[in-house]
Design an enzyme around this catalytic site. Structure first.
Site, short mmCIF file in Angstrom:
data_model
loop_
_atom_site.label_atom_id
_atom_site.label_comp_id
_atom_site.label_asym_id
_atom_site.label_seq_id
_atom_site.Cartn_x
_atom_site.Cartn_y
_atom_site.Cartn_z
N TYR A 1 -6.78 5.18 5.92
CA TYR A 1 -6.62 5.18 7.43
C TYR A 1 -7.62 6.07 7.88
O TYR A 1 -7.65 7.16 7.40
CB TYR A 1 -5.00 5.57 7.53
CG TYR A 1 -4.00 4.38 7.27
CD1 TYR A 1 -3.87 3.49 7.98
CD2 TYR A 1 -3.50 4.38 5.84
CE1 TYR A 1 -2.97 2.25 7.58
CE2 TYR A 1 -2.84 3.25 5.78
CZ TYR A 1 -2.48 2.54 6.57
OH TYR A 1 -1.62 1.32 6.07
N SER A 2 -8.27 5.75 8.96
CA SER A 2 -9.16 6.59 9.50
C SER A 2 -8.70 7.79 10.17
O SER A 2 -7.72 7.66 10.89
CB SER A 2 -9.96 6.00 10.53
OG SER A 2 -10.78 4.57 10.02
N CYS B 1 -16.38 -0.16 14.46
CA CYS B 1 -15.44 -0.11 13.43
C CYS B 1 -14.10 -1.09 14.30
O CYS B 1 -13.90 -1.11 15.37
CB CYS B 1 -14.82 1.38 13.53
SG CYS B 1 -13.54 1.65 12.40
N GLU C 1 -17.64 0.05 9.81
CA GLU C 1 -16.59 0.19 9.02
C GLU C 1 -15.61 -0.82 9.53
O GLU C 1 -14.71 -0.77 10.62
CB GLU C 1 -15.82 1.64 8.93
CG GLU C 1 -15.00 1.92 7.96
CD GLU C 1 -14.71 3.34 7.68
OE1 GLU C 1 -15.72 3.90 7.10
OE2 GLU C 1 -13.75 3.94 8.35
N TYR D 1 -12.18 -3.81 8.60
CA TYR D 1 -11.37 -4.19 7.57
C TYR D 1 -10.56 -5.26 7.96
O TYR D 1 -10.56 -5.65 9.35
CB TYR D 1 -10.32 -2.75 7.43
CG TYR D 1 -9.95 -1.90 8.38
CD1 TYR D 1 -8.76 -2.40 9.10
CD2 TYR D 1 -10.87 -0.89 8.95
CE1 TYR D 1 -8.64 -1.44 10.31
CE2 TYR D 1 -10.24 -0.16 9.96
CZ TYR D 1 -9.21 -0.45 10.64
OH TYR D 1 -9.01 0.18 11.63
P1 FAD Z 1 -0.48 -5.04 2.95
O1 FAD Z 1 0.86 -5.12 2.38
O2 FAD Z 1 -1.65 -4.55 2.12
O3 FAD Z 1 -0.98 -6.51 3.11
C1 FAD Z 1 0.12 -7.35 3.77
C2 FAD Z 1 -0.49 -8.66 3.84
O4 FAD Z 1 -1.28 -8.47 5.41
C3 FAD Z 1 -1.72 -9.06 3.12
O5 FAD Z 1 -1.35 -10.53 3.13
C4 FAD Z 1 -2.82 -8.61 3.80
O6 FAD Z 1 -4.11 -9.17 3.66
C5 FAD Z 1 -2.50 -8.71 5.31
N1 FAD Z 1 -3.21 -7.76 6.02
C6 FAD Z 1 -3.42 -6.38 5.73
N2 FAD Z 1 -3.87 -5.86 6.85
C7 FAD Z 1 -3.81 -6.61 7.84
C8 FAD Z 1 -4.38 -6.52 9.17
N3 FAD Z 1 -4.97 -5.14 9.64
N4 FAD Z 1 -3.83 -7.39 9.97
C9 FAD Z 1 -3.51 -8.54 9.40
N5 FAD Z 1 -3.13 -8.64 8.24
C10 FAD Z 1 -3.31 -7.77 7.36
N6 FAD Z 1 -5.32 0.26 9.38
C11 FAD Z 1 -4.97 1.01 10.32
O7 FAD Z 1 -3.88 0.53 11.04
N7 FAD Z 1 -5.53 2.05 11.04
C12 FAD Z 1 -6.57 2.73 10.46
O8 FAD Z 1 -7.31 3.69 11.19
C13 FAD Z 1 -7.10 2.02 9.41
N8 FAD Z 1 -8.49 2.41 9.06
C14 FAD Z 1 -9.07 1.72 7.85
C15 FAD Z 1 -10.19 2.36 7.31
C16 FAD Z 1 -10.67 1.82 6.30
C17 FAD Z 1 -12.08 2.12 5.70
C18 FAD Z 1 -9.97 0.64 5.61
C19 FAD Z 1 -10.66 0.00 4.34
C20 FAD Z 1 -9.08 -0.03 6.10
C21 FAD Z 1 -8.35 0.75 7.10
N9 FAD Z 1 -7.10 0.07 7.69
C22 FAD Z 1 -6.56 0.99 8.95
C23 FAD Z 1 -6.30 -0.84 7.08
C24 FAD Z 1 -5.23 -0.34 5.93
O9 FAD Z 1 -5.90 0.42 5.00
C25 FAD Z 1 -4.18 -1.24 5.56
O10 FAD Z 1 -4.95 -2.28 4.96
C26 FAD Z 1 -3.48 -1.71 6.63
O11 FAD Z 1 -2.61 -0.77 7.26
C27 FAD Z 1 -2.69 -2.98 6.12
O12 FAD Z 1 -1.78 -2.36 5.06
P2 FAD Z 1 -0.40 -2.62 4.36
O13 FAD Z 1 0.02 -2.14 3.14
O14 FAD Z 1 0.69 -2.45 5.69
O15 FAD Z 1 -0.47 -4.23 4.13
#
Ligand code: FAD
Ligand code: A2P
Length: 408
Positions: free
Chosen positions: A198-199, A366, A406, A408
Site C-alpha cells: 500500500y502506498s 499511479c 506505479e 496495479y
Molecule cells: P486479493 O485477495 O489479493 O485479491 C482478490 C481478487 O481480486 C483477485 O482475483 C485479484 O486479482 C483481484 N484484485 C486484486 N486487486 C484488485 C483491485 N484493485 N481491483 C479489482 N480486483 C482486484 N491498493 C490500495 O487500495 N491502495 C494503495 O495505495 C495501493 N498501493 C499499491 C502499491 C503498489 C506498489 C502495489 C503493487 C499495489 C498497491 N495496491 C494498493 C493494491 C494492493 O496491494 C492489493 O493488491 C489490493 O488491496 C487487493 O488486495 P486484496 O488482498 O484485498 O485482494
C-alpha cells in the site's frame, strides 16, 4: 570444492517467494519471456534469463532482486522453484563465486545493490530512502489511530483513509514509498497470506506533523478484475480495522518513485482511484512548505467514476490554486461525457507540453494499470503537436529519474 568445480559456478537469478506479491509485473516486463508462474510462485527460467535486469526496477518489493550461486550443470529447476516457500540458503560463500565475466559482475552488482534500482532512477535531489527495515520474520507492529471512509456513503466504492501509529518503533518513510501489510490467517493452502503493498499517503513528517504515524488510502476489493464478486483478503482486513487494533507492517519499500527536493522542481501527477495516495503525500509535503516559496509547479490529473467516488475530493478542493493546478476526469457522471485522465491531459496540452519541456519537471503516474497506455499516447500526441518527440523525450526522462509509473 575443487578449483575445476568452482569454475563451473554461475549465478542463478531467483525470486524470493516470501516477499513476492505475485503482481505479474516481472513477467510482463521481461522482454525474452524468462519469467513464468504457477498458482503458487513466480520463477525465473535459468536457461533463458540473460540478466538484462529489465525486471529489477519495476518489481515493487525487490523480491526479484535475488540470486544464488549454482553449478552451471545443476541449476534450480522450475519445479524446484515452484515448490519453494522461501529461497534456499546460499550454499557457496560470496568470495568463491566468480566464474562470470567482469561485465556480468558489474551488471549483477548493480542489480543486487540497487534494491529496485536497475534502470529506473530516483530524482537527483530525492532524499535517501530507508528500505526493508522490517522483514517478514520481524514486522513492525502498528496501532490503528483512525479509519475513515473517504468516499460518499452512497458511492459504489468503499475507500478508506487509515492512520497507522508506530509508537516507539522507528519507521522512517518518504513520499512515494509503500509499506507491506501482513493480513492475519492463512490462504487456501494453509500458508500465511502473502504481503500486500500500500502506498503511503502522508508526507515524511507524518500524517500528523511530528507524530510517528503514516496514512494509507485503501480500497475495499469486492470484485475481481473481471467484475466477479470476491472478498479481497488484505483490503477487507484493513478496511474493517478499528481504532486501537494492531497491524503487522513490513518495509518500507521503493527507492525510485520519490519526489525531488530541490527548489524550483515541478510535479506532473496523473492518478486514478487509490493511485492518489502518493500524490496526496507529495502535495501535502509541498503544502506544508508553502511559506518557503521554493517555486516549482504542481499539476494533478485525477480520474474517478464521479466526484462521490473520488478519495480526498473535499480536501483537494480546499487547496490553494497557487499551490496546485487540479484537473478532474470523471467517467460516470450522468448526462456528462465520459472523461479519462488522458482526455484531460490532452485538453491541457499546452500547459503539459510546457511542463514536459522543463528539465525541472518530474512525472508521476499511479493507479489503474489500464491507464498507462492511454496516458502514454496522450503525452505522445501532445509532444507531436508541440514540436517535441516523445520517443526521444521518454528515455531521457527515465534516465534522469523524471518519469515514474506505479500501477496495479
Ligand atoms: P486479493 O485477495 O489479493 O485479491 C482478490 C481478487 O481480486 C483477485 O482475483 C485479484 O486479482 C483481484 N484484485 C486484486 N486487486 C484488485 C483491485 N484493485 N481491483 C479489482 N480486483 C482486484 N491498493 C490500495 O487500495 N491502495 C494503495 O495505495 C495501493 N498501493 C499499491 C502499491 C503498489 C506498489 C502495489 C503493487 C499495489 C498497491 N495496491 C494498493 C493494491 C494492493 O496491494 C492489493 O493488491 C489490493 O488491496 C487487493 O488486495 P486484496 O488482498 O484485498 O485482494
Ligand atoms: P470507468 O468508468 O471506465 O471504470 P476505479 O473506480 O475502477 O478505480 O477507476 C478509476 C477511474 O479510472 C474510473 O473513472 C475509471 O473509468 C477510469 N479508468 C478505467 N479504465 C481506464 C483507462 N484505461 N484509462 C484511464 N482511466 C481509466
Amino acid at each position: 570444492m575443487s578449483a575445476t568445480e568452482s569454475t563451473g559456478l554461475v549465478r542463478q537469478h531467483l525470486i524470493d517467494p516470501e516477499i513476492c506479491i505475485r503482481c505479474n509485473t516481472c513477467e510482463e516486463m521481461c522482454p525474452i519471456d524468462a519469467i513464468t508462474h504457477d498458482a503458487r510462485n513466480y520463477v525465473v527460467k535459468f536457461d533463458v534469463c540473460n540478466w538484462c535486469n529489465g525486471c529489477i526496477a519495476p518489481c515493487p518489493t525487490g523480491a526479484i532482486d535475488n540470486f544464488r550461486n549454482v553449478e552451471r550443470a545443476t541449476p534450480f529447476s522450475l519445479d524446484d522453484q515452484f515448490g519453494w516457500d522461501e529461497l534456499p540458503a546460499a550454499s557457496v560463500p560470496e568470495k568463491e563465486q566468480s566464474s562470470e565475466t567482469p561485465d556480468d559482475v558489474v551488471r549483477i552488482t548493480r542489480a543486487a545493490t540497487s534494491g529496485q534500482g536497475g534502470t529506473a532512477r530516483p530524482p537527483w535531489s530525492a532524499a535517501h530512502p530507508y528500505l526493508n527495515l522490517y522483514a517478514l520474520q520481524k514486522p513492525a507492529i502498528a496501532t490503528v489511530a483512525g479509519n475513515f471512509r473517504i468516499t460518499d456513503a452512497g458511492a459504489s466504492s468503499d475507500i478508506r483513509h487509515l492512520v497507522l501509529d508506530f509508537g516507539q518503533q522507528a519507521f522512517p518513510v518518504l513520499e512515494g514509498q509503500s509499506i507491506g501489510i501482513l493480513a492475519p490467517g492463512t490462504d487456501s493452502e494453509g500458508k500465511p497470506h502473502h504481503l500486500r503493498l500500500y502506498s503511503i499517503a502522508s508526507p515524511r513528517d507524518g500524517e500528523r506533523p511530528g507524530y510517528n504515524n503514516l496514512s494509507l488510502t485503501v480500497k475495499r476489493v469486492t470484485a475481481d478484475h473481471d467484475g466477479q464478486p470476491v472478498k479481497g483478503v488484505c483490503s477487507n482486513y484493513l478496511c474493517d480495522l478499528a481504532k486501537g487494533d494492531k497491524v503487522q507492517v513490513v518495509g518500507p519499500y521503493g527507492n525510485t518513485f520519490l519526489m525531488p527536493n530541490h527548489p524550483g522542481s515541478s510535479l506532473l501527477m496523473v492518478c486514478t482511484g487509490t493511485g492518489s495516495a502518493p500524490m496526496r503525500a507529495m502535495t501535502e509535503r509541498r503544502r506544508r512548505r508553502i511559506a518557503r516559496n521554493e517555486g516549482g509547479e504542481l499539476m494533478l490529473f485525477f480520474g474517478a467514476r464521479m466526484p462521490q467516488e473520488l478519495p480526498y475530493f473535499g480536501p483537494l478542493l480546499k487547496l490553494p490554486s497557487e499551490l496546485i493546478d487540479i484537473n478532474f476526469a470523471f467517467s460516470r457522471v450522468p448526462d456528462e461525457p465520459k472523461k479519462y485522465v488522458q482526455d484531460r491531459i490532452r485538453e491541457r496540452g499546452e500547459a503539459v507540453a510546457r511542463m514536459l519541456r522543463d528539465e525541472n519537471t518530474y512525472v508521476y503516474i499511479c493507479g489503474l494499470k489500464g491507464m498507462e497506455t492511454g496516458v502514454d499516447e496522450a503525452f505522445r500526441d501532445i509532444c507531436r503537436e508541440h514540436g517535441l518527440s516523445w520517443s526521444e523525450l521518454l528515455p531521457t526522462l527515465r534516465e534522469q529519474g523524471r518519469y515514474h509509473v506505479e500501477t496495479y
